[in-house]
Design a protein around this motif. Structure first.
Motif, PDB file in Angstrom:
ATOM      1  N   GLN A   1      10.006  -1.611  -1.662  1.00 43.53           N
ATOM      2  CA  GLN A   1       8.919  -1.287  -2.148  1.00 43.53           C
ATOM      3  C   GLN A   1       9.734   0.460  -1.746  1.00 43.53           C
ATOM      4  O   GLN A   1       9.928   1.287  -0.654  1.00 43.53           O
ATOM      5  N   SER A   2       8.570   0.794  -3.278  1.00 42.27           N
ATOM      6  CA  SER A   2       8.786   3.012  -2.287  1.00 42.27           C
ATOM      7  C   SER A   2       8.022   2.789  -1.572  1.00 42.27           C
ATOM      8  O   SER A   2       6.944   2.383  -1.188  1.00 42.27           O
ATOM      9  N   LYS A   3       8.561   4.239  -1.119  1.00 43.74           N
ATOM     10  CA  LYS A   3       7.420   4.674   0.176  1.00 43.74           C
ATOM     11  C   LYS A   3       6.889   5.608  -0.758  1.00 43.74           C
ATOM     12  O   LYS A   3       5.677   6.798   0.048  1.00 43.74           O
ATOM     13  N   ILE A   4       6.686   5.909  -1.765  1.00 39.66           N
ATOM     14  CA  ILE A   4       6.077   6.933  -1.983  1.00 39.66           C
ATOM     15  C   ILE A   4       4.394   6.587  -3.392  1.00 39.66           C
ATOM     16  O   ILE A   4       4.265   6.157  -3.905  1.00 39.66           O
ATOM     17  N   ASP A   5       3.620   7.009  -3.039  1.00 39.02           N
ATOM     18  CA  ASP A   5       2.316   6.919  -3.201  1.00 39.02           C
ATOM     19  C   ASP A   5       2.158   7.204  -4.527  1.00 39.02           C
ATOM     20  O   ASP A   5       2.053   9.175  -4.967  1.00 39.02           O
ATOM     21  N   PRO A   6       2.205   6.719  -5.680  1.00 37.43           N
ATOM     22  CA  PRO A   6       2.509   7.849  -6.920  1.00 37.43           C
ATOM     23  C   PRO A   6       1.115   8.246  -8.150  1.00 37.43           C
ATOM     24  O   PRO A   6       0.865   9.876  -8.744  1.00 37.43           O
ATOM     25  N   ASP A   7      -0.245   7.777  -7.200  1.00 32.52           N
ATOM     26  CA  ASP A   7      -1.524   8.426  -7.536  1.00 32.52           C
ATOM     27  C   ASP A   7      -0.963   9.759  -6.573  1.00 32.52           C
ATOM     28  O   ASP A   7      -1.503  11.012  -7.202  1.00 32.52           O
ATOM     29  N   GLU A   8      -0.951  10.139  -5.716  1.00 30.58           N
ATOM     30  CA  GLU A   8      -0.416  11.640  -4.899  1.00 30.58           C
ATOM     31  C   GLU A   8      -0.050  11.786  -4.958  1.00 30.58           C
ATOM     32  O   GLU A   8       0.219  13.783  -5.750  1.00 30.58           O
TER      33      GLU A   8
ATOM     34  N   ARG B   1       0.797  12.097  -9.004  1.00 33.20           N
ATOM     35  CA  ARG B   1       0.248  13.203  -9.877  1.00 33.20           C
ATOM     36  C   ARG B   1      -1.001  13.672  -9.518  1.00 33.20           C
ATOM     37  O   ARG B   1      -1.227  14.979 -10.318  1.00 33.20           O
TER      38      ARG B   1
END
Length: 65
Positions: free
Chosen positions: A10-17, A19
């Protein structure tokens, strides 16, 4: 020929953050560019007010265009 697939972590990075940060940097760059343009406009008014010699031949007219 068997196809072995590996389960992706699982990715540890939030895509909304990501952006939101990218949008903020774009806005900051625009603000910096506008400040530079405004500084250039302000500095252009500080030209020396010394009179220049006018010649009949039109030499030195390049300065005014």
């Amino acid at each position: 020929m068997p196809m072995d697939f590996v389960i992706r972590p699982q990715s540890k990075i939030d895509p909304d953050e990501v952006r939101a940060r990218a949008k903020q940097t774009v806005q900051d760059q625009r603000r910096i560019q506008m400040n530079k343009k405004l500084q250039q406009l302000k500095s252009s008014k500080r030209k020396s007010l010394q009179a220049t010699q006018v010649s009949v031949e039109g030499r030195g007219m390049v300065k005014f265009f």
